[in-house]
Scaffold this active site. Structure first.
Site, PDB file in Angstrom:
ATOM      1  N   HIS A  53      32.875  39.616  48.818  1.00 42.71           N
ATOM      2  CA  HIS A  53      34.249  39.541  48.844  1.00 42.71           C
ATOM      3  C   HIS A  53      35.298  40.218  49.755  1.00 42.71           C
ATOM      4  CE1 HIS A  53      33.782  38.914  43.836  1.00 42.71           C
ATOM      5  NE2 HIS A  53      32.863  38.367  44.734  1.00 42.71           N
ATOM      6  N   GLU A  55      37.501  42.298  49.651  1.00 45.78           N
ATOM      7  CA  GLU A  55      37.597  43.653  49.622  1.00 45.78           C
ATOM      8  C   GLU A  55      36.488  44.523  49.941  1.00 45.78           C
ATOM      9  OE1 GLU A  55      38.005  41.496  47.031  1.00 45.78           O
ATOM     10  OE2 GLU A  55      38.933  42.259  45.300  1.00 45.78           O
ATOM     11  N   CYS A  83      37.583  42.547  41.463  1.00 43.96           N
ATOM     12  CA  CYS A  83      36.612  42.284  39.925  1.00 43.96           C
ATOM     13  C   CYS A  83      36.062  43.736  39.850  1.00 43.96           C
ATOM     14  CB  CYS A  83      35.598  41.261  40.560  1.00 43.96           C
ATOM     15  SG  CYS A  83      34.574  41.871  41.923  1.00 43.96           S
ATOM     16  N   CYS A  86      34.178  45.066  43.017  1.00 46.40           N
ATOM     17  CA  CYS A  86      35.120  45.574  44.015  1.00 46.40           C
ATOM     18  C   CYS A  86      35.743  46.922  43.615  1.00 46.40           C
ATOM     19  CB  CYS A  86      36.036  44.520  44.398  1.00 46.40           C
ATOM     20  SG  CYS A  86      35.239  43.170  45.421  1.00 46.40           S
TER      21      CYS A  86
END
Length: 358
Positions: A53, A55, A83, A86
């Site tokens: 992701h 992040e 999410c 993360c």
């Protein structure tokens, strides 16, 4: 000194790069003491990594840049609410602050679904702020998924023989036409060519308004009627115009054939009691519809024309001459046809709603 919006704008730049690479467009930047440390963008598809992701990529790059997996004193700016994965990584990294743009109602772990940052039993506190540049952060995601849906729809609804389909990007600049597209291609008289239509408003309204454009126009003519209407409003694009397929042969484009397509389409969409609203250029087609099905329409009303040309909108469906068989057969691109403005549209709907069925 850079503001939160400035940093979020950099995260948006990363999100755009992710989208251009075919990834879900989410971007992130890591900042410490007002200095950019690292950037990250979504890359799970390209890397075959469910953890890639935006992040996570920014945190990994930040740890490498600072030589420490603890990122104390750092702030992370990300275009979408983190999410759970993360959020957990951010807490482990000891971030001081997380700023996000758009909320994620499906997987958001900063308050939308769960709020890991508010969990008092965890041994670190990271402050969170949401809603920074929320509109552009949400818009880039919405556009991405809308384009994917349209591409999937086009692959499931192949282009009919002897026709062209206008690329969707031709309509991208028309921000006043944001309505969800609907398509039909299997009517008996349709020959496999796809017809686009807009269907807005409550489906169970006592009255529906069916809006028919003329040669050289398309459903854009009725855009002001389609904004949060109090009744159901349907606006098709005649085949050969707007977002519908463009048959290459001029002989196809007879008003009687378009009438038959529209009548079968009306049987499909079940508008119930309806008012027929048409542009001035569509008067002959409206007359054919009324003669063929006099019991279908409670009233027939001509829409006023605002009188100002909207040339880019009328040219958008026709990238080149190959798309223009309908224009050559029935008439040119509208020269000064902007459709009713918002005030006229409201009056037009009120008038239609006041008619009684004959």
């Amino acid at each position: 000194m850079a503001t939160d919006a400035d940093w979020m704008q950099l995260a948006l730049d990363e999100a755009r790069r992710a989208g251009e690479a075919g990834e879900v467009p989410v971007g992130a930047v890591l900042v410490k003491d007002g200095v950019l440390v690292a950037t990250g963008r979504n890359s799970p598809v390209a890397s075959n990594d469910p953890g890639a992701h935006a992040e996570m990529n920014a945190l990994r790059a930040g740890g490498a840049a600072l030589g420490n997996y603890r990122l104390q004193g750092c702030e992370l700016f990300v275009t979408l609410e983190p999410c759970a994965m993360c959020a957990g990584a951010m807490l482990h990294a000891r971030l001081s602050r997380v700023v996000f743009g758009a909320k994620d109602p499906k997987t958001g772990a900063a308050g939308s679904v769960v709020d890991l940052f508010a969990e008092a039993r965890l041994n670190h506190r990271t402050s969170v702020q949401g809603g920074v540049l929320e509109a552009p952060c949400a818009d880039i995601l919405q556009r991405f998924f809308r384009d994917r849906r349209e591409a999937a729809r086009e692959s499931s609804e192949p282009l009919g023989d002897d026709a062209l389909r206008t690329p969707t990007e031709r309509f991208a600049a028309l921000t006043d036409m944001p309505f969800a597209p609907h398509y039909v291609s299997d009517l008996a008289v349709q020959r496999g060519w796809r017809m686009h239509f807009v269907d807005e408003g409550p489906r169970d309204s006592a009255l529906a308004c069916v809006c028919v454009h003329g040669p050289g126009e398309w459903s854009y003519f009725f855009r002001h009627l389609l904004v949060a209407p109090p009744v159901r409003v349907l606006a098709p694009d005649l085949i050969g115009f707007g977002k519908s397929d463009k048959p290459k042969r001029e002989h196809v484009h007879r008003l009687e054939w378009h009438r038959d397509v529209l009548l079968q389409w009306l049987d499909r969409v079940h508008p119930g009691r309806a008012a027929l609203i048409h542009s001035a250029a569509a008067r002959p087609l409206a007359a054919l519809l009324a003669d063929a099905g006099p019991s279908r329409f409670a009233c027939i009303v001509q829409a006023p024309d605002g009188g100002e040309p909207v040339a880019p909108a009328w040219r958008a469906p026709f990238p080149d001459r190959g798309y223009e068989a309908g224009l050559r057969a029935l008439g040119p691109v509208a020269a000064s046809s902007s459709g009713p403005d918002a005030q006229q549209a409201s009056r037009l709907l009120r008038e239609a709603m006041g008619y009684s069925a004959p």
